[in-house]
Design a protein around this motif. Sequence first.
Motif, PDB file in Angstrom:
ATOM      1  N   LEU A  61      28.983  60.677  49.868  1.00 38.06           N
ATOM      2  CA  LEU A  61      28.794  59.258  49.546  1.00 38.06           C
ATOM      3  C   LEU A  61      29.049  58.375  50.760  1.00 38.06           C
ATOM      4  O   LEU A  61      28.330  57.400  50.988  1.00 38.06           O
ATOM      5  N   VAL A  62      30.054  58.718  51.551  1.00 38.70           N
ATOM      6  CA  VAL A  62      30.344  57.948  52.765  1.00 38.70           C
ATOM      7  C   VAL A  62      29.157  58.018  53.723  1.00 38.70           C
ATOM      8  O   VAL A  62      28.713  56.995  54.258  1.00 38.70           O
ATOM      9  N   VAL A  63      28.635  59.223  53.939  1.00 40.27           N
ATOM     10  CA  VAL A  63      27.487  59.384  54.842  1.00 40.27           C
ATOM     11  C   VAL A  63      26.281  58.612  54.319  1.00 40.27           C
ATOM     12  O   VAL A  63      25.619  57.882  55.065  1.00 40.27           O
ATOM     13  N   GLU A  64      25.996  58.744  53.033  1.00 43.32           N
ATOM     14  CA  GLU A  64      24.858  58.014  52.454  1.00 43.32           C
ATOM     15  C   GLU A  64      25.024  56.513  52.615  1.00 43.32           C
ATOM     16  O   GLU A  64      24.076  55.819  52.986  1.00 43.32           O
ATOM     17  N   ASN A  65      26.220  56.003  52.357  1.00 39.41           N
ATOM     18  CA  ASN A  65      26.463  54.565  52.476  1.00 39.41           C
ATOM     19  C   ASN A  65      26.343  54.083  53.912  1.00 39.41           C
ATOM     20  O   ASN A  65      25.756  53.022  54.166  1.00 39.41           O
ATOM     21  N   LEU A  66      26.864  54.844  54.858  1.00 45.60           N
ATOM     22  CA  LEU A  66      26.738  54.452  56.268  1.00 45.60           C
ATOM     23  C   LEU A  66      25.267  54.425  56.698  1.00 45.60           C
ATOM     24  O   LEU A  66      24.843  53.508  57.409  1.00 45.60           O
ATOM     25  N   LEU A  67      24.514  55.412  56.262  1.00 41.99           N
ATOM     26  CA  LEU A  67      23.082  55.425  56.600  1.00 41.99           C
ATOM     27  C   LEU A  67      22.356  54.238  55.971  1.00 41.99           C
ATOM     28  O   LEU A  67      21.509  53.608  56.619  1.00 41.99           O
ATOM     29  N   ARG A  68      22.685  53.910  54.731  1.00 45.78           N
ATOM     30  CA  ARG A  68      22.053  52.752  54.071  1.00 45.78           C
ATOM     31  C   ARG A  68      22.407  51.449  54.782  1.00 45.78           C
ATOM     32  O   ARG A  68      21.548  50.587  54.977  1.00 45.78           O
ATOM     33  N   VAL A  69      23.666  51.297  55.154  1.00 43.71           N
ATOM     34  CA  VAL A  69      24.096  50.073  55.835  1.00 43.71           C
ATOM     35  C   VAL A  69      23.386  49.940  57.176  1.00 43.71           C
ATOM     36  O   VAL A  69      22.911  48.866  57.533  1.00 43.71           O
ATOM     37  N   ARG A  70      23.296  51.030  57.910  1.00 48.60           N
ATOM     38  CA  ARG A  70      22.680  50.972  59.233  1.00 48.60           C
ATOM     39  C   ARG A  70      21.171  50.828  59.185  1.00 48.60           C
ATOM     40  O   ARG A  70      20.580  50.117  59.995  1.00 48.60           O
ATOM     41  N   PHE A  71      20.519  51.541  58.245  1.00 49.54           N
ATOM     42  CA  PHE A  71      19.064  51.650  58.298  1.00 49.54           C
ATOM     43  C   PHE A  71      18.346  51.081  57.078  1.00 49.54           C
ATOM     44  O   PHE A  71      17.131  51.150  56.991  1.00 49.54           O
ATOM     45  N   GLY A  72      19.084  50.515  56.139  1.00 53.69           N
ATOM     46  CA  GLY A  72      18.474  49.811  55.026  1.00 53.69           C
ATOM     47  C   GLY A  72      18.204  50.633  53.792  1.00 53.69           C
ATOM     48  O   GLY A  72      18.344  50.153  52.686  1.00 53.69           O
ATOM     49  N   SER A  73      17.808  51.883  53.968  1.00 53.97           N
ATOM     50  CA  SER A  73      17.528  52.737  52.821  1.00 53.97           C
ATOM     51  C   SER A  73      17.567  54.190  53.275  1.00 53.97           C
ATOM     52  O   SER A  73      17.584  54.482  54.464  1.00 53.97           O
ATOM     53  N   LEU A  74      17.567  55.072  52.300  1.00 51.59           N
ATOM     54  CA  LEU A  74      17.543  56.513  52.595  1.00 51.59           C
ATOM     55  C   LEU A  74      16.160  57.055  52.270  1.00 51.59           C
ATOM     56  O   LEU A  74      15.790  57.157  51.105  1.00 51.59           O
TER      57      LEU A  74
END
Length: 73
Positions: free
Chosen positions: A21-34
Amino acid sequence: MRLEPLYQQDREQAKLEGERLVVENLLRVRFGSLDNELSAIISPLLAFLPEEFTPLLMQLSREELIARFGGQS
């Protein structure tokens, strides 16, 4: 029946889910979506300790992350 091994297994599973969840959230914050490419790098990133993958997620570009972790499974 010993509950200790089951408890330890549940704890480890919860820890891994939390890290995911941490990795997914960091990726979403940085890049907008997964998208599919970013989703594919999550498992390889989780092979690292949080103190190792967090700086990578914060510093590397999307292209660098995909190049570094996208070819692994």
